[in-house]
Design an enzyme around this catalytic site. Structure first.
Site, PDB file in Angstrom:
ATOM      1  N   ASP A  31      35.187  37.022  37.136  1.00 44.89           N
ATOM      2  CA  ASP A  31      36.419  36.434  36.607  1.00 44.89           C
ATOM      3  C   ASP A  31      36.217  34.934  36.488  1.00 44.89           C
ATOM      4  O   ASP A  31      35.567  34.313  37.330  1.00 44.89           O
ATOM      5  CB  ASP A  31      37.629  36.775  37.487  1.00 44.89           C
ATOM      6  CG  ASP A  31      37.459  36.353  38.946  1.00 44.89           C
ATOM      7  OD1 ASP A  31      37.775  35.200  39.277  1.00 44.89           O
ATOM      8  OD2 ASP A  31      37.022  37.198  39.760  1.00 44.89           O
TER       9      ASP A  31
ATOM     10  N   ASP B 125      47.953  37.617  38.833  1.00 48.88           N
ATOM     11  CA  ASP B 125      47.252  36.985  39.950  1.00 48.88           C
ATOM     12  C   ASP B 125      48.306  36.357  40.852  1.00 48.88           C
ATOM     13  O   ASP B 125      48.870  35.311  40.538  1.00 48.88           O
ATOM     14  CB  ASP B 125      46.287  35.924  39.400  1.00 48.88           C
ATOM     15  CG  ASP B 125      45.586  35.126  40.488  1.00 48.88           C
ATOM     16  OD1 ASP B 125      45.878  35.329  41.681  1.00 48.88           O
ATOM     17  OD2 ASP B 125      44.747  34.285  40.129  1.00 48.88           O
TER      18      ASP B 125
ATOM     19  N   GLU C 142      48.884  35.190  44.739  1.00 52.18           N
ATOM     20  CA  GLU C 142      48.136  34.894  45.956  1.00 52.18           C
ATOM     21  C   GLU C 142      48.714  33.672  46.651  1.00 52.18           C
ATOM     22  O   GLU C 142      49.726  33.099  46.219  1.00 52.18           O
ATOM     23  CB  GLU C 142      46.675  34.646  45.597  1.00 52.18           C
ATOM     24  CG  GLU C 142      46.471  33.513  44.585  1.00 52.18           C
ATOM     25  CD  GLU C 142      45.011  33.292  44.217  1.00 52.18           C
ATOM     26  OE1 GLU C 142      44.279  32.722  45.053  1.00 52.18           O
ATOM     27  OE2 GLU C 142      44.600  33.695  43.097  1.00 52.18           O
TER      28      GLU C 142
END
Length: 302
Positions: free
Chosen positions: A93, A182, A184
């Site tokens: 990624d 995403d 986090e």
């Protein structure tokens, strides 16, 4: 000879032997200058040097990347050369932090899939998204886009719409993966972005529902066990909706899953990987299945 600068001061013509030496020196200088320009401009077929990452807790909005918050809680393992990590279907990624990438070299090294950063929050678009997304495609790398969540800046629906309109769309073309949320550890502030566990669950579900309405696909969730368990309370509400991409930088044979998930689909096993065609460190990922299952995920087929 003109090298994009002032001409050298004219001097008496040297003897033939000296002229040849001088010519070689000029040629060497020109070659070095050309190489420097190629490095700066990202000449196709080369990888430019990756930018230096900002220190922990100093990642400004717009600068985040997949794993920028994970490093607040995990340390990269000393080595990643174990068979359990290096075998199977491998991926990476990337974001603008990797600079220009030689995607043909990436594919030639055995990398089969890649997700590249498209958006962050509601106003940031990754400067290298278009180059990475198309470059991966034409090199035969099964590619996808990801959105770095900023739950403290706007609703899940708002960010899902921004993502879907700026790279997160999907098509059944044998080379496009569903988009990734995403979510986090906040690399710029409070771990859970100031939201309660209940509010965070609602935010994630809002993003999921909106993204699916826009694209017909279930969004993939990238997260770490520590963040998910702390900020959602180990919520199981996404286990039957979203494939899990777990961030667990370890030399263990299998990753630790967040509470609430029974299986993982993708495993980000290190942030300090190395791949031909990419300058500097790059995140390395492993798909939980063979290539036929990866293509099933890409094409939304059984």
């Amino acid at each position: 000879m003109h090298l994009n600068g002032p001409l050298p001061t004219r001097r008496p013509t040297p003897p033939p032997a000296h002229r040849r030496t001088l010519a070689r020196r000029w040629a060497t200088g020109a070659g070095m200058l050309g190489a420097a320009f190629a490095l700066l401009l990202g000449t196709p077929g080369t990888a430019t040097a990756a930018a230096k990452l900002p220190p922990k807790n100093e990642v400004r909005p717009g600068e985040a990347w997949m794993g920028s918050g994970v490093r607040e809680e995990q340390q990269p393992p000393g080595g990643i050369g174990t068979l359990s990590h290096g075998d199977g279907v491998q991926g990476i990624d990337v974001s603008h932090w990797q600079g220009a990438i030689n995607w043909n070299s990436v594919r030639g090294s055995g990398i089969q899939f890649a997700w590249t950063k498209a958006t962050e929050g509601t106003s940031y678009k990754d400067s290298r998204f278009s180059a990475n997304y198309s470059g991966a495609y034409y090199a035969g790398v099964i590619r996808g886009a990801y959105h770095f969540a900023r739950p403290n800046s706007s609703s899940g629906a708002t960010q899902a719409n921004f993502f879907a309109s700026n790279g997160g769309a999907w098509s059944r073309d044998n080379l496009t993966l569903p988009g990734v949320l995403d979510i986090e550890n906040n690399p710029s502030g409070a771990m859970c972005y100031g939201l309660s566990q209940t509010s965070m669950r609602s935010w994630i579900l809002d993003f999921y529902n909106t993204y699916k309405a826009r694209t017909t696909r279930d969004v993939v969730i990238y997260t770490s066990p520590s963040w998910w368990n702390t900020c959602t309370g180990g919520w199981s509400g996404m286990a039957t909706r979203s494939p899990l991409w777990v961030a667990h930088w370890t030399s263990n044979h299998t990753p630790t899953k967040p509470t609430g998930f029974t299986a993982w689909t993708v495993w980000q096993y290190t942030s300090s990987g190395s791949v031909p065609g990419v300058a500097g460190n790059v995140d390395r990922d492993k798909f939980n299945g063979d290539r036929s299952r990866l293509l099933a995920l890409a094409n939304n087929t059984p």
